[in-house]
Design an enzyme around this catalytic site. Structure first.
Site, short mmCIF file in Angstrom:
data_model
loop_
_atom_site.label_atom_id
_atom_site.label_comp_id
_atom_site.label_asym_id
_atom_site.label_seq_id
_atom_site.Cartn_x
_atom_site.Cartn_y
_atom_site.Cartn_z
N PRO A 219 40.76 42.14 97.03
CA PRO A 219 39.42 42.21 96.47
C PRO A 219 39.04 41.08 95.63
O PRO A 219 37.94 40.85 95.49
CB PRO A 219 39.59 43.62 95.75
CG PRO A 219 40.38 44.26 96.35
CD PRO A 219 41.55 43.38 96.56
N GLU B 139 48.77 47.98 94.51
CA GLU B 139 47.99 47.13 93.44
C GLU B 139 48.11 45.66 93.80
O GLU B 139 47.37 44.97 93.08
CB GLU B 139 48.46 47.35 92.07
CG GLU B 139 47.98 48.86 91.48
CD GLU B 139 46.86 49.26 91.93
OE1 GLU B 139 46.64 50.31 92.66
OE2 GLU B 139 45.94 48.73 91.70
N ARG C 219 38.90 35.44 118.33
CA ARG C 219 37.84 35.63 119.38
C ARG C 219 37.26 34.23 119.40
O ARG C 219 36.44 33.58 120.36
CB ARG C 219 36.85 36.81 119.18
CG ARG C 219 35.91 36.52 118.03
CD ARG C 219 34.85 37.49 118.06
NE ARG C 219 33.88 37.56 118.79
CZ ARG C 219 32.93 37.15 118.80
NH1 ARG C 219 32.59 36.05 117.60
NH2 ARG C 219 31.58 37.12 119.94
N ASP D 7 26.67 34.29 119.01
CA ASP D 7 26.94 35.15 117.92
C ASP D 7 25.94 34.93 116.70
O ASP D 7 25.27 33.89 116.49
CB ASP D 7 28.14 34.50 117.19
CG ASP D 7 29.57 35.28 117.81
OD1 ASP D 7 29.19 36.01 118.55
OD2 ASP D 7 30.62 34.93 117.23
C1 LIG Z 1 43.67 47.46 95.08
O1 LIG Z 1 44.07 46.85 96.26
C2 LIG Z 1 44.35 45.66 96.37
C3 LIG Z 1 44.67 44.99 95.12
C4 LIG Z 1 45.25 43.77 95.42
C5 LIG Z 1 45.32 43.01 96.70
C6 LIG Z 1 45.47 44.04 97.88
C7 LIG Z 1 44.92 45.29 97.92
C8 LIG Z 1 44.86 46.21 98.71
N1 LIG Z 1 43.50 46.70 99.07
C9 LIG Z 1 42.49 45.67 99.25
C10 LIG Z 1 42.63 44.52 100.21
C11 LIG Z 1 41.60 43.82 100.31
C12 LIG Z 1 40.48 44.21 100.11
C13 LIG Z 1 39.00 43.31 100.57
N2 LIG Z 1 37.98 43.71 100.06
O2 LIG Z 1 39.16 42.44 101.34
C14 LIG Z 1 40.04 45.51 99.60
N3 LIG Z 1 41.20 46.24 99.32
#
Ligand SMILES: COc1ccccc1CNc1ccc(C(N)=O)cn1
Length: 239
Positions: A83, A110, A148, A162
């Site tokens: 994230p 996490e 793709r 696209d």
């Molecule tokens: C708390 O989760 C994490 C915290 C850190 C890394 C991976 C994760 C695994 N979760 C994820 C991964 C990616 C996305 C995204 N928005 O691309 C959303 N969630």
């Protein structure tokens, strides 16, 4: 092109690799998708891939050793789905599709130990501002979007239409029957008049973009025809 995906849950990718367009592309050896099970690189008796975070707090962190070992077996730019990453988009997909090989680390819990990020990750990428239980779905989405674009995976004409290839949202699509429950397909599409059909599609793309994603029009060079059509659209919308 070869896409490596490092994950604790390799089984999540079996359907992705066996079905539909990606499945056929793999059968035709147009590309390679190599799922690497991080747990295969845990050499301790309990094959422990994650552990509690230093400093306390909830959740688990993926340990550095198995990741460093797994990364020794792959090549190419290393992407980490998190994230905290830069926003994934079609432009980044097109760039990554030029690479011979890329490796995607699907974070879990996490996340992964920061020492792996600092020393091995080239790009942290997010698919959107939301949190999932793991990075596997983001890794799958990115691999799908990139795959793709590999020549031969889909017809060239398809991706050239696209939504984000020409900077506009896609026009509406219809197929048989020409009428269903009284709902008719727009006449122009049945006319066989290719120029009119092309104009109708461009106008529909512009209308949708103007109504749903006006941000995409900001700073976008509009052709003479697009300007004319957009003026028509605004008049028709009474805006
Ligand atoms: C708390 O989760 C994490 C915290 C850190 C890394 C991976 C994760 C695994 N979760 C994820 C991964 C990616 C996305 C995204 N928005 O691309 C959303 N969630």
């Amino acid at each position: 092109m070869k896409i490596n995906i490092l994950t604790l849950f390799p089984e999540m990718f079996s359907g992705f690799k066996s079905e539909s367009i990606i499945g056929k592309a793999l059968e035709k050896n147009l590309l390679e998708i190599n799922i690497v099970n991080i747990r295969d690189f845990c050499y301790d008796k309990h094959k422990q891939a994650d552990d509690m975070p230093f400093g306390g707090g909830a959740g688990m962190v993926i340990k550095p050793e198995p990741l460093f070992r797994a990364l020794e077996t792959v090549k190419g730019k290393v992407i980490y789905t998190t994230p905290q990453g830069v926003k994934f988009n079609q432009k980044l997909a097109i760039e990554l599709a030029q690479e011979e090989e890329i490796t995607i680390i699907a974070g879990h819990y996490e996340g992964i130990d920061e020492r792996v990020v600092e020393s091995k990750v080239d790009l942290e990428v997010s698919i959107g501002d939301f949190v999932l239980t793991g990075g596997e779905l983001p890794a799958m989405m990115m691999a799908d979007c990139i795959a793709r674009l590999v020549p031969g995976v889909i017809k060239k004409e398809s991706y050239e239409n696209d939504s984000f290839f020409n900077g506009l949202l896609d026009y509406p699509h219809y197929t048989r029957p020409a009428e269903y429950e009284g709902m008719k397909v727009p006449e122009v599409l049945l006319s066989g008049h290719h120029k009119n059909i092309e104009t109708w599609r461009l106008k529909e793309s512009l209308k949708r973009t103007y109504l749903r994603r006006r941000d995409l029009l900001v700073g976008r060079e509009l052709s003479k025809e697009e300007k004319k059509l957009l003026a028509e659209i605004k008049r028709e919308l009474g805006k």
